[in-house]
Structure formats: structure tokens, C-alpha cells
Write a protein that holds these residues in place. Structure first.
Motif, PDB file in Angstrom:
ATOM      1  N   LEU A 101       0.890  -0.876  -0.204  1.00  0.00           N
ATOM      2  CA  LEU A 101       0.119   0.295  -0.014  1.00  0.00           C
ATOM      3  C   LEU A 101       1.079   1.109  -0.222  1.00  0.00           C
ATOM      4  CD1 LEU A 101      -3.365   0.836  -0.069  1.00  0.00           C
ATOM      5  CD2 LEU A 101      -3.063   1.346   2.421  1.00  0.00           C
ATOM      6  N   ASP A 102       2.460   1.267   0.843  1.00  0.00           N
ATOM      7  CA  ASP A 102       2.633   1.689   0.986  1.00  0.00           C
ATOM      8  C   ASP A 102       3.557   2.577  -0.660  1.00  0.00           C
ATOM      9  OD1 ASP A 102       1.812   2.776   3.739  1.00  0.00           O
ATOM     10  OD2 ASP A 102       3.990   1.557   4.574  1.00  0.00           O
ATOM     11  N   ALA A 103       3.740   1.808  -1.144  1.00  0.00           N
ATOM     12  CA  ALA A 103       4.664   1.679  -2.631  1.00  0.00           C
ATOM     13  C   ALA A 103       3.900   2.196  -3.638  1.00  0.00           C
ATOM     14  CB  ALA A 103       4.548   0.394  -2.451  1.00  0.00           C
ATOM     15  N   ARG A 150      -7.614   1.600   7.813  1.00  0.00           N
ATOM     16  CA  ARG A 150      -6.760   1.311   8.347  1.00  0.00           C
ATOM     17  C   ARG A 150      -5.825   2.411   9.322  1.00  0.00           C
ATOM     18  NH1 ARG A 150      -2.386  -2.360   4.298  1.00  0.00           N
ATOM     19  NH2 ARG A 150      -4.278  -3.142   3.405  1.00  0.00           N
ATOM     20  N   MET A 151      -5.807   3.831   9.390  1.00  0.00           N
ATOM     21  CA  MET A 151      -5.565   4.638  10.260  1.00  0.00           C
ATOM     22  C   MET A 151      -6.505   4.434  11.717  1.00  0.00           C
ATOM     23  SD  MET A 151      -2.317   4.037   9.711  1.00  0.00           S
ATOM     24  CE  MET A 151      -1.657   5.046  10.566  1.00  0.00           C
ATOM     25  N   LEU A 152      -8.087   5.281  11.026  1.00  0.00           N
ATOM     26  CA  LEU A 152      -8.941   6.023  12.062  1.00  0.00           C
ATOM     27  C   LEU A 152      -9.080   4.893  11.998  1.00  0.00           C
ATOM     28  CD1 LEU A 152      -8.128   9.330  10.457  1.00  0.00           C
ATOM     29  CD2 LEU A 152      -7.414   8.713  12.377  1.00  0.00           C
ATOM     30  N   GLY A 153     -10.011   3.777  11.571  1.00  0.00           N
ATOM     31  CA  GLY A 153     -11.377   2.593  11.903  1.00  0.00           C
ATOM     32  C   GLY A 153     -12.397   3.593  10.604  1.00  0.00           C
ATOM     33  N   MET A 154     -12.303   3.997   9.896  1.00  0.00           N
ATOM     34  CA  MET A 154     -12.913   4.429   9.528  1.00  0.00           C
ATOM     35  C   MET A 154     -12.896   4.999   7.957  1.00  0.00           C
ATOM     36  SD  MET A 154     -14.066   8.619  11.544  1.00  0.00           S
ATOM     37  CE  MET A 154     -12.877   9.129  11.818  1.00  0.00           C
ATOM     38  N   LYS A 211      -6.573  14.522  15.369  1.00  0.00           N
ATOM     39  CA  LYS A 211      -6.950  13.179  14.632  1.00  0.00           C
ATOM     40  C   LYS A 211      -6.723  13.656  13.425  1.00  0.00           C
ATOM     41  CE  LYS A 211     -11.695  11.705  13.453  1.00  0.00           C
ATOM     42  NZ  LYS A 211     -13.237  12.260  13.820  1.00  0.00           N
ATOM     43  N   LEU A 212      -6.167  13.662  12.438  1.00  0.00           N
ATOM     44  CA  LEU A 212      -5.804  13.369  10.796  1.00  0.00           C
ATOM     45  C   LEU A 212      -4.617  13.024  10.714  1.00  0.00           C
ATOM     46  CD1 LEU A 212      -8.862  15.558   8.939  1.00  0.00           C
ATOM     47  CD2 LEU A 212      -8.960  13.445   9.255  1.00  0.00           C
ATOM     48  N   ARG A 213      -3.432  13.330  12.160  1.00  0.00           N
ATOM     49  CA  ARG A 213      -2.204  12.966  11.119  1.00  0.00           C
ATOM     50  C   ARG A 213      -1.318  11.562  11.270  1.00  0.00           C
ATOM     51  NH1 ARG A 213       1.652  16.578  12.704  1.00  0.00           N
ATOM     52  NH2 ARG A 213       0.125  18.245  14.106  1.00  0.00           N
ATOM     53  N   PRO A 214      -1.963  11.398  11.071  1.00  0.00           N
ATOM     54  CA  PRO A 214      -1.732   9.650  11.120  1.00  0.00           C
ATOM     55  C   PRO A 214      -1.618   9.079   9.435  1.00  0.00           C
ATOM     56  CG  PRO A 214      -3.084   9.210  13.279  1.00  0.00           C
ATOM     57  CD  PRO A 214      -3.266  10.772  12.625  1.00  0.00           C
ATOM     58  N   VAL A 215      -3.720   9.908   9.214  1.00  0.00           N
ATOM     59  CA  VAL A 215      -3.554   9.430   7.400  1.00  0.00           C
ATOM     60  C   VAL A 215      -2.025  10.517   6.458  1.00  0.00           C
ATOM     61  CG1 VAL A 215      -4.830   9.946   5.899  1.00  0.00           C
ATOM     62  CG2 VAL A 215      -5.559   9.257   8.218  1.00  0.00           C
ATOM     63  N   TYR A 216      -2.379  12.075   7.103  1.00  0.00           N
ATOM     64  CA  TYR A 216      -1.618  12.368   6.276  1.00  0.00           C
ATOM     65  C   TYR A 216      -0.103  11.839   6.304  1.00  0.00           C
ATOM     66  CZ  TYR A 216      -4.585  16.466   6.007  1.00  0.00           C
ATOM     67  OH  TYR A 216      -6.022  17.011   5.147  1.00  0.00           O
ATOM     68  N   GLU A 217       0.319  11.864   7.079  1.00  0.00           N
ATOM     69  CA  GLU A 217       1.301  10.846   7.898  1.00  0.00           C
ATOM     70  C   GLU A 217       2.145   9.885   6.419  1.00  0.00           C
ATOM     71  OE1 GLU A 217       2.817  10.665  11.546  1.00  0.00           O
ATOM     72  OE2 GLU A 217       3.486  13.524  12.552  1.00  0.00           O
ATOM     73  N   ARG A 218       0.981   8.762   6.891  1.00  0.00           N
ATOM     74  CA  ARG A 218       1.003   7.595   6.203  1.00  0.00           C
ATOM     75  C   ARG A 218       1.665   7.892   4.111  1.00  0.00           C
ATOM     76  NH1 ARG A 218      -0.310   2.680   6.935  1.00  0.00           N
ATOM     77  NH2 ARG A 218       0.208   1.235   5.740  1.00  0.00           N
ATOM     78  N   PHE A 219       0.783   9.441   3.827  1.00  0.00           N
ATOM     79  CA  PHE A 219       1.302   9.675   2.511  1.00  0.00           C
ATOM     80  C   PHE A 219       2.619  10.172   2.446  1.00  0.00           C
ATOM     81  CE2 PHE A 219      -3.368   8.682   2.361  1.00  0.00           C
ATOM     82  CZ  PHE A 219      -3.329   7.758   1.287  1.00  0.00           C
ATOM     83  N   GLY A 220       3.411  10.307   3.547  1.00  0.00           N
ATOM     84  CA  GLY A 220       4.507  10.965   3.220  1.00  0.00           C
ATOM     85  C   GLY A 220       4.222  12.645   3.508  1.00  0.00           C
ATOM     86  N   LEU A 221       3.031  13.222   3.964  1.00  0.00           N
ATOM     87  CA  LEU A 221       2.937  14.550   4.218  1.00  0.00           C
ATOM     88  C   LEU A 221       2.868  14.816   5.058  1.00  0.00           C
ATOM     89  CD1 LEU A 221      -0.493  14.643   1.999  1.00  0.00           C
ATOM     90  CD2 LEU A 221       1.952  15.213   0.971  1.00  0.00           C
TER      91      LEU A 221
END
Length: 673
Positions: free
Chosen positions: A81-83, A116-120, A181-191
Motif C-alpha cells: 500500500l505504501d509503495a 486502516r489508520m482511523l477505523g473509518m 485526529k487526521l495526522r496519522p493519515v497525512y503522515e502515511r502518505f509522506g505529507l
């Protein structure tokens, strides 16, 4: 009569023609150049009307296809997914937002990562809202439909395409909450993610704007823009930019922001319409010079008589001296020592402002006094605007009236309205629960087309109608009785009572106290306790009395017991000058398929009727045989008054825009491209 599609295309051509001068300005500050003032909202309304705010079934079908594609990503492990995220970022950086296939793929990845990161995981309607915004439109999404995670879709997609993104929230609390709340999603995209809130020092702000996505309020980000314009000064002119490029001149102080690329605005109607005419003024405070001018002005105007010496236009918040008033002000000020009284224009201006301070601006409605300071309350949000002050000596006059320490006067360094500021973004988008009524004006002023996004679940909220009472005293008694009835007969359902002002919220609390019902108050005095009060408002037996602080950006979550009892019951105690604010409050009930109900209990002497439908109100009051009045007469009075108010405010916004354009021609910070 031409077909609707032809008329809509004609309206788009008008927009493109008029905005042709508003070209993008890239150096030294990426933004769109200032567009000429124009007001096509009325012709556009006549041409295409509410068709500017329509549903788009094809876009919903596209969103459903994205949701299906996202389901195919579930079996992927985290490394795969990260790739995919990294590979897509390279393609978006190359192609931008021009390829719809890439946008759809990005949305599918965002949906899966959020799950995956927030359950939503985004519903199709949320994906549709994201598509509207990534295209540069405005999505109307009902209250409780999940606008917080919807904002992820355009923000991440724009940032992945290389555009710094600004996400505007209602207040600092929501900016910090949403970012955390949303930081984990942004960081997963490298943002990277930045937050701009009140009280930050300049280096901290500058660092926040270096992030890929920035969360902040309209006020904070606009003032940072003004600070940059002050630093740029005359270097913004085209000829001066050429000279700078030739000779290597640079701005001495580093800029705070990186320019105006892509804005995602939550509660867009509040900012684009309700606050459009509010001038944001960057100023340097001068020390208070208490030579007795303001007290003298208040004492002088107390000797004047309304109708004889001055006239008040309450709907416009304006005071006009009569010819006799001009003469009397000159006579009464002859012996006063302050020099302003010897200049005709200055003495008449300070006299008019003093009358306004005494007659038009009321404590616990327009402002509160806290910590020995006069603090302005924004009616549309119910929140204190601690750093905002009135111009032209009005703020100091109100301070003198309230007998608090005078603040210093302010010397203007830069100014801009929200309307002119947001039109400078290279890509502008937004969302709100209540925008379709203002679709023509939004199209005219910002080039934003409104798309109505359907609900994810059916609306189960029940409307119990509108009861109009003879006066305020009977209204408050009726509100208290309605609360008691719901509590006793409907299983202790939670109740939210909405009011227009701090004073009204306290009047409701007093009426409830007289019949032995305890309540929590949420207004500008209790803003520090907002999160705790809102968290408790959906519990069984809760009674919350609130100003518009509970109207926007707030989700009242029901407990299981409250859901079983019938959900939240909302009582409106006064209608606002625009039905959009009423809809915001009503939308607290029945969110995401929850049960709920609403009712309105107003009085014929309410401010809305008195200011905008006085003759109709008097006629109805004279003809009424039985109180309260219900049904068609009460609803007609409401629609008449709100229609008159909205027309008045729209005209005022047009006039403000023209005034700001005249100012920009003479002030260097206005940013001539």
C-alpha cells in the motif's frame, strides 16, 4: 426561452470574461491577481436560478466506482500500500490535477489508508463531496455527514500534486482537534501537517506554513497574508518585480506563507457570505490617549433627541444626524477642550459613533465585558473575537460607556475583506451544510458552483412547527414549558435550546430555573468549557442552552439511552436574519440517520420581525385573536422578514466590495498584480 444548459453555459462565459484580468501571479507570491469588482449574482439568479445548486448523479456514480476500487486494496499488505502511495505521488506531481483517473486512484488510496489508520472508510457521498472540492467547487453536505474526513480527500490529493493546501476551520479548537485526529493519515502518505492558531510567534507560524497541508482559521491565515503584503510593500508591482529580478533585490524579512495555492474551506457560507464584508485590518496600536473625548461625546449625545436631532437605521446599524442635529452638536461642543470638536467632520463623526455606542450596540448581544475588557461577539458563530475591535473610535466609546480601561487607537497598515482574500487563491473549494440558498452569489463572487451531496442515510428528524407568541415574556415561559413537557413525557430526551445572544441564553436559563430544571449554558462566557459541554449534551436528561456556538462545527453524539428515547430535541427561540443559520442549529438533531426533532418558539417582538418586517408584525399582532399563532401566518412572517434581511445584506456586501476596490487603488499593500 433558451434551454437551461444554454443559459448555464452563458453564465460560465460571463464569469470567464470578467475574471480574465484576475490572472495568476507567480512571483514573488503565488496567488491570483485582484479581479475587478462585479456583481452578476442578480442576473445569474434570473438566468439560471437555483440550477447553480444542483445534484450530480454522474458524480455519485463515479464516487461509488471509487469505493469499489478501494475495496480491492484491502488485501494489500502495508508495504504494498505504501509503495502504491509513493508511486502515485510521482505521477500526480507530473500531471497535477488534470487527470481524473489519477484523482480516482488517489481517492481510493485515501479511503483505504483512512480505514486502516482511523477505523473509518469514506462513504460514496463523502467521496462525492471530495470530488466536488478537488474540482474547485462547493459541496453542500448535511450536518453529521463527516465533513472532517471528507476534507482529507482534496487536501491529500492537492498536496500529493505539489500544491501547498490550506484547510480552513471554524475555530482554533477544531483546527487543533482535526489536525491531531487526521495526522496519522497525512503522515502515511509522506505529507507534513502544520497548524496555525492564535498566539503563535512568527517563527512558529513560518514553520507551520512550510508543511504540505496547514490547518487554521480564516482570521489567522488572512492576517498572516496581510503581514506578508506589508513586508512585500511596493515590490508587488509588475515593474518593480522586473527591477527586483534584474538587480537581485530581496524582501528583507522572510515571508510567513508560501502563497495562496489551494484552499479547502469548511463552513464556507459563514466565511464567504456572512463575513464577506468584514474588513480584516492589520494595525499598529497607538497608546490610549484618554483626554476625556469619549466621555464628553457620550455626555453630549445624551442631550440629543431621536427624530429631532438624529435618525437611527437599526437594520443597517447606522446613525444619521439631521440638519438641526448638526447645528446642536456644533453648539454643545463649543466649550469642550478637545481639538476634534473644532473640526466639523470630526465632531459629527464622533457624535454619530457615540449615539451608535449608546443605542445600537448592546451588552450581551454584540459584546461582553470580560476581564475588564469589551470583547466582540460574532452573532453568526456566538464566539468571542478577542482580537477584533470596532473602527472609528466606536470601540473606545463602548469602553467608556461600560467604564472599563480604554484601549489604544489603531493605525491601519493593511486591510482586506474575506471576499477579496479568498478570490486570490489559485484553486478555491469548500463545503457546508447550508449553501444552496446563496448559490448565485457564490458563483458571482468566487466562481464556485454548489453541488448538493445526498445524505448517506435517510433523515429521520421530525419538525414540530413554529409557534409565535405575543411578547418575550410569554415566549420564555413557553420555552421552559416545552422543555418540561419533553423531559416528562418523552423519556428524558436530551434537549438543545438555541438562542441568538448571550443575554437570551441567560434569560432561558432563568426561566428554566424558575420551574426547577437545571441546564448547562454554552455561550461566549463559557467558550473554554465548550468541548466538555458539547460532549455531555447528547446524554439522557441533558438540557443545554446555547448561542450559535452549538450551530457550526459541532457534533452532539447521542448516548445509547438518548438514541432509544428519541434522540436530540432542538428548540429555536428566535430566527436569524438568514435561514441558513437556523438550518445549522436544526441540523444538530437527526444526524447520520439518528432520530430527533425540532420546534421553533418565537415572539412577535423579536429583533428579526421588528427590524425587517415591522408593518407585517404590527398588522398580525393587531389581527390576532388567540395566542400563540401557528401555521401559515407565523411562517409567512418569518419568510418575509428573512427575505428582506437577506436582500439588505446582499446589497451591503456589494457596496463593501466597491468600497474595498476604491481603497486598493490608493494603498500599497492591496497587492496590484
Amino acid at each position: 426561452m433558451p434551454e437551461l444548459s444554454v443559459l448555464r453555459e452563458r453564465a460560465r462565459d460571463l464569469w470567464r470574461e470578467v475574471r480574465s484580468d484576475a490572472r495568476p501571479v507567480i512571483a514573488p507570491y503565488p496567488e491570483r491577481g485582484p479581479a475587478p469588482s462585479w456583481k452578476w449574482d442578480r442576473p445569474v439568479d434570473l438566468l439560471v436560478g437555483r440550477a447553480l445548486a444542483g445534484a450530480r448523479p454522474a458524480m455519485l456514480a463515479r464516487a461509488e466506482a471509487i469505493a469499489e476500487a478501494a475495496e480491492a486494496l484491502r488485501p494489500l499488505d502495508d508495504a504494498d500500500l505504501d509503495a502504491r502511495c509513493a508511486a502515485l505521488r510521482v505521477r500526480l506531481m507530473r500531471h497535477g490535477l488534470s487527470d481524473p483517473v489519477l484523482i480516482d486512484q488517489c481517492f481510493a488510496l485515501i479511503r483505504e489508508v483512512t480505514g486502516r489508520m482511523l477505523g473509518m472508510r469514506h462513504f460514496p457521498v463523502q467521496l462525492m463531496g471530495g470530488l466536488v472540492m478537488v474540482e474547485g467547487g462547493l459541496a453542500e453536505m448535511a450536518t453529521g455527514e463527516g465533513k472532517t474526513i471528507t476534507a482529507l480527500l482534496p487536501a491529500i490529493t492537492g498536496a500529493m500534486a505539489g500544491m501547498p493546501v490550506h484547510v480552513f476551520t471554524v475555530n482554533d479548537y477544531l483546527a487543533e482537534r482535526d489536525a491531531a485526529k487526521l495526522r496519522p493519515v497525512y503522515e502515511r502518505f509522506g505529507l507534513s501537517l502544520g497548524v496555525v492558531i492564535h498566539g503563535q510567534e512568527t517563527p512558529e507560524r513560518r514553520a507551520a506554513y512550510r508543511a504540505d497541508v496547514v490547518y487554521g482559521t480564516n482570521k489567522e491565515i488572512t492576517f498572516d497574508y496581510l503581514r506578508d503584503q506589508t513586508a512585500l510593500g511596493p515590490k508587488r508591482g509588475a515593474a518593480r518585480r522586473v527591477m527586483r529580478d534584474l538587480f537581485g533585490d530581496r524582501v528583507a524579512e522572510p515571508l510567513i506563507m508560501r502563497g495562496l495555492y489551494f484552499a479547502v474551506v469548511d463552513e464556507a457560507d459563514s466565511i464567504f457570505i456572512d463575513e464577506a464584508r468584514t474588513p480584516l485590518i492589520l494595525s499598529a496600536e497607538m497608546p490610549a490617549n484618554d483626554d476625556g473625548l469619549y466621555l464628553a461625546a457620550l455626555e453630549l449625545v445624551r442631550q440629543l433627541e431621536e427624530g429631532r436631532h438624529y435618525r437611527i437605521r437599526e437594520a443597517d446599524r447606522a446613525v444619521e444626524l439631521t440638519e438641526r442635529g448638526h447645528r446642536v452638536v456644533a453648539e454643545l461642543s463649543e466649550g469642550l477642550p478637545q481639538t476634534r470638536w473644532r473640526i466639523r467632520q470630526a465632531r459629527e463623526q464622533i457624535a454619530s459613533q457615540a449615539i451608535a455606542a449608546l443605542r445600537l450596540y448592546q451588552r450581551d448581544r454584540d459584546y461582553i465585558v470580560a476581564e475588564d475588557k469589551v470583547q466582540i461577539v460574532d452573532e453568526s458563530t456566538g464566539r468571542v473575537m478577542a482580537d477584533r475591535s470596532w473602527e472609528g473610535g466606536l470601540h473606545q466609546l463602548i469602553e467608556a460607556k461600560e467604564e472599563v480601561e480604554l484601549s489604544g487607537t489603531r493605525n491601519t497598515m493593511a486591510r482586506i475583506t474575506y471576499q477579496r482574500f479568498f478570490r486570490r487563491y489559485l484553486r478555491l473549494s469548500g463545503m457546508s451544510g447550508t449553501v444552496k440558498e446563496t448559490a448565485p452569489e457564490l458563483w458571482a463572487d468566487y466562481g464556485l458552483k454548489v453541488t448538493v451531496v445526498p445524505r448517506n442515510r435517510p433523515n429521520l428528524r421530525r419538525d414540530r412547527g413554529h409557534r409565535l407568541h405575543a411578547d418575550a415574556a410569554s415566549k420564555w415561559a413557553a420555552v421552559a414549558e416545552a422543555v418540561r413537557t419533553v423531559r416528562e413525557e418523552e423519556g428524558q430526551r436530551p434537549i438543545l435550546v438555541g438562542t441568538r445572544s448571550v443575554g437570551d441564553s441567560e434569560a432561558v436559563a432563568a426561566a428554566l430555573d424558575r420551574i426547577g430544571i437545571a441546564c448547562r449554558i454554552l455561550n461566549a462566557r463559557q467558550d473554554a468549557e465548550e468541548a466538555e459541554i458539547v460532549a455531555a449534551a447528547g446524554r439522557i436528561g441533558a438540557v443545554t442552552v446555547a448561542t450559535n456556538m452549538a450551530g457550526r462545527g459541532t457534533d452532539i453524539e447521542l448516548s445509547k439511552e438518548a438514541h432509544a428515547a428519541g434522540g436530540l430535541h432542538v428548540i429555536l427561540t428566535a430566527f436569524h436574519e438568514t435561514p441558513r443559520i437556523d438550518r445549522q442549529l436544526e441540523g444538530r438533531a437527526g444526524r447520520q440517520g439518528d432520530p430527533g426533532s425540532t420546534q421553533a418558539i418565537t415572539a412577535i417582538d423579536d429583533e428579526l420581525y421588528a427590524l425587517f418586517a415591522p408593518r407585517a408584525a404590527r398588522a398580525l399582532k393587531a389581527s390576532a385573536k388567540v395566542w400563540p399563532i401557528e401555521g401559515r401566518p407565523a411562517n409567512l412572517l418569518r419568510r418575509w422578514a428573512q427575505g428582506a434581511a437577506e436582500r439588505r445584506h446582499a446589497a451591503s456586501r456589494r457596496q463593501t466590495e466597491l468600497s474595498e476596490e476604491r481603497l486598493q487603488k490608493t494603498m500599497a499593500f492591496s497587492g496590484t498584480a
